[in-house]
Design an enzyme around this catalytic site. Structure first.
Site, PDB file in Angstrom:
ATOM      1  N   THR A   1      -5.442 -20.254   3.550  1.00  0.00           N
ATOM      2  CA  THR A   1      -5.135 -20.080   4.454  1.00  0.00           C
ATOM      3  C   THR A   1      -5.936 -19.412   6.406  1.00  0.00           C
ATOM      4  OG1 THR A   1      -3.251 -21.166   4.721  1.00  0.00           O
ATOM      5  CG2 THR A   1      -3.475 -20.849   6.942  1.00  0.00           C
TER       6      THR A   1
ATOM      7  N   HIS B   1      -7.250 -19.030   8.414  1.00  0.00           N
ATOM      8  CA  HIS B   1      -6.433 -18.516   9.857  1.00  0.00           C
ATOM      9  C   HIS B   1      -5.291 -18.400   9.080  1.00  0.00           C
ATOM     10  CE1 HIS B   1      -8.876 -22.555  10.578  1.00  0.00           C
ATOM     11  NE2 HIS B   1      -9.060 -22.132  12.140  1.00  0.00           N
TER      12      HIS B   1
ATOM     13  N   TRP C   1       2.244 -28.829   7.471  1.00  0.00           N
ATOM     14  CA  TRP C   1       1.692 -28.417   6.867  1.00  0.00           C
ATOM     15  C   TRP C   1       2.621 -28.217   5.368  1.00  0.00           C
ATOM     16  CZ3 TRP C   1      -3.504 -26.419   5.739  1.00  0.00           C
ATOM     17  CH2 TRP C   1      -4.300 -27.233   6.909  1.00  0.00           C
TER      18      TRP C   1
ATOM     19  N   ARG D   1       9.583 -18.957  -2.976  1.00  0.00           N
ATOM     20  CA  ARG D   1      11.402 -18.465  -2.087  1.00  0.00           C
ATOM     21  C   ARG D   1      11.146 -20.029  -1.370  1.00  0.00           C
ATOM     22  NH1 ARG D   1       7.223 -14.144   1.310  1.00  0.00           N
ATOM     23  NH2 ARG D   1       7.111 -12.266  -0.638  1.00  0.00           N
TER      24      ARG D   1
ATOM     25  N   GLU E   1       2.327 -24.877  16.279  1.00  0.00           N
ATOM     26  CA  GLU E   1       3.082 -25.595  16.603  1.00  0.00           C
ATOM     27  C   GLU E   1       4.770 -25.586  16.937  1.00  0.00           C
ATOM     28  OE1 GLU E   1       0.525 -27.373  14.726  1.00  0.00           O
ATOM     29  OE2 GLU E   1      -0.805 -27.480  17.014  1.00  0.00           O
TER      30      GLU E   1
ATOM     31  N   VAL F   1       5.196 -23.214   6.433  1.00  0.00           N
ATOM     32  CA  VAL F   1       4.793 -22.076   5.417  1.00  0.00           C
ATOM     33  C   VAL F   1       3.815 -22.345   5.477  1.00  0.00           C
ATOM     34  CG1 VAL F   1       4.016 -21.769   2.243  1.00  0.00           C
ATOM     35  CG2 VAL F   1       6.345 -23.477   4.078  1.00  0.00           C
ATOM     36  N   LEU F   2       2.672 -20.858   5.457  1.00  0.00           N
ATOM     37  CA  LEU F   2       1.316 -20.509   5.600  1.00  0.00           C
ATOM     38  C   LEU F   2       1.254 -19.333   4.330  1.00  0.00           C
ATOM     39  CD1 LEU F   2       1.824 -18.993   9.208  1.00  0.00           C
ATOM     40  CD2 LEU F   2       0.429 -20.818   9.045  1.00  0.00           C
ATOM     41  N   ILE F   3       0.293 -20.175   3.886  1.00  0.00           N
ATOM     42  CA  ILE F   3       0.000 -19.313   2.682  1.00  0.00           C
ATOM     43  C   ILE F   3      -1.392 -18.508   2.833  1.00  0.00           C
ATOM     44  CG2 ILE F   3      -0.511 -19.486   0.351  1.00  0.00           C
ATOM     45  CD1 ILE F   3       1.251 -21.968   0.212  1.00  0.00           C
TER      46      ILE F   3
HETATM   47  C1  DLZ Z   1      -5.455 -25.083  10.395  1.00  0.00           C
HETATM   48  C2  DLZ Z   1      -3.958 -25.171   9.451  1.00  0.00           C
HETATM   49  C3  DLZ Z   1      -3.847 -24.427   8.350  1.00  0.00           C
HETATM   50  C4  DLZ Z   1      -5.237 -23.856   8.069  1.00  0.00           C
HETATM   51  N1  DLZ Z   1      -2.822 -23.745   7.349  1.00  0.00           N
HETATM   52  C5  DLZ Z   1      -1.717 -24.010   8.201  1.00  0.00           C
HETATM   53  C6  DLZ Z   1      -1.030 -23.498   6.520  1.00  0.00           C
HETATM   54  O1  DLZ Z   1      -0.965 -23.028   5.616  1.00  0.00           O
HETATM   55  N2  DLZ Z   1       0.760 -23.972   7.826  1.00  0.00           N
HETATM   56  C7  DLZ Z   1       0.507 -24.931   8.574  1.00  0.00           C
HETATM   57  O2  DLZ Z   1       1.904 -24.777   8.826  1.00  0.00           O
HETATM   58  N3  DLZ Z   1      -0.436 -25.292   9.423  1.00  0.00           N
HETATM   59  C8  DLZ Z   1      -1.675 -24.797   9.086  1.00  0.00           C
HETATM   60  N4  DLZ Z   1      -2.435 -25.447   9.942  1.00  0.00           N
HETATM   61  C9  DLZ Z   1      -2.341 -26.041  11.158  1.00  0.00           C
HETATM   62  C10 DLZ Z   1      -2.133 -25.206  12.031  1.00  0.00           C
HETATM   63  O3  DLZ Z   1      -1.068 -24.418  12.920  1.00  0.00           O
HETATM   64  C11 DLZ Z   1      -1.583 -26.611  13.285  1.00  0.00           C
HETATM   65  O4  DLZ Z   1      -1.044 -26.810  13.015  1.00  0.00           O
HETATM   66  C12 DLZ Z   1      -3.057 -26.788  13.885  1.00  0.00           C
HETATM   67  O5  DLZ Z   1      -4.251 -25.594  13.888  1.00  0.00           O
HETATM   68  C13 DLZ Z   1      -3.320 -27.632  14.932  1.00  0.00           C
HETATM   69  O6  DLZ Z   1      -2.759 -26.406  16.355  1.00  0.00           O
END
Ligand code: DLZ
Length: 171
Positions: free
Chosen positions: A95, A97, A30, A136, A67, A89-91
């Site tokens: 995102t 979730h 991702w 970053r 994971e 990276v989570l934004i």
């Molecule tokens: C589902 C998801 C979403 C919406 N956004 C991100 C993200 O920004 N960064 C990231 O690393 N992973 C994201 N994922 C995927 C989840 O981490 C995971 O891989 C899936 O839900 C499968 O378990």
């Protein structure tokens, strides 16, 4: 000033022991552009700053940040790594979730480190916007490119791995 404090300075650590460390890097698919820049920052710092041979560093991919803890735990069972650097990276703006994944991954990574006795670095960027994440990773779109946090994660991994071997910096 701040960046200096994050990086081990020459002479303040056992350079020979550092260069013999075995490091596991796990990164997500991702946000691939940002994650790749962070991974490259980690690799370049480990090999150039700390003289760790590339053959001492394994790089593994997982789907997403969720994971990272499982992969860290599974691969640590091999018993061959001195530290792990999970990268993701989570934004928040992108995102849905965001809160669930960042909280779950943060706690789980901390637990894997404590339970396994091997340092696990927190290499997940949790950002409000994509531009913040790019900054970053040192690849901001504007004139100001920002700072690659992978460099700091590499330094943290080396410092904690040495500490775990009883070779902590003493002042
Ligand atoms: C589902 C998801 C979403 C919406 N956004 C991100 C993200 O920004 N960064 C990231 O690393 N992973 C994201 N994922 C995927 C989840 O981490 C995971 O891989 C899936 O839900 C499968 O378990």
């Amino acid at each position: 000033m701040l960046d200096k404090a994050k990086t081990l300075t020459h002479g303040a650590y056992d350079a020979a022991a550092a260069s013999a460390l075995k490091i596991l890097v796990i990164h997500t698919r991702w946000n691939v552009e940002i994650v790749s820049a962070l991974r490259d920052g980690v690799l370049s710092s480990l090999t150039n700053q700390y003289a760790i041979p590339r053959s001492n560093i394994d790089v593994v991919e997982v789907p997403g940040a969720f994971e990272l803890p499982f992969a860290t735990k599974a691969l640590l069972k091999q018993g061959k790594y001195d530290a792990v650097i999970p990268i993701g990276v989570l934004i928040k703006g992108a995102t849905v979730h965001f809160e669930y994944i960042s909280e779950a991954a943060t706690h789980a990574l901390m637990n894997v480190g404590l339970e396994s006795g091997t340092p696990v670095i927190f290499g997940i960027l949790t950002c409000l916007t994509e531009e913040q994440a790019l900054q970053r990773a040192g690849i901001g779109r504007g004139e100001e490119k920002g700072h690659n946090h992978g460099i700091d994660w590499a330094a943290a991994a080396v410092e904690m791995a040495l500490l775990n071997q009883g070779k902590a910096r003493k002042h």
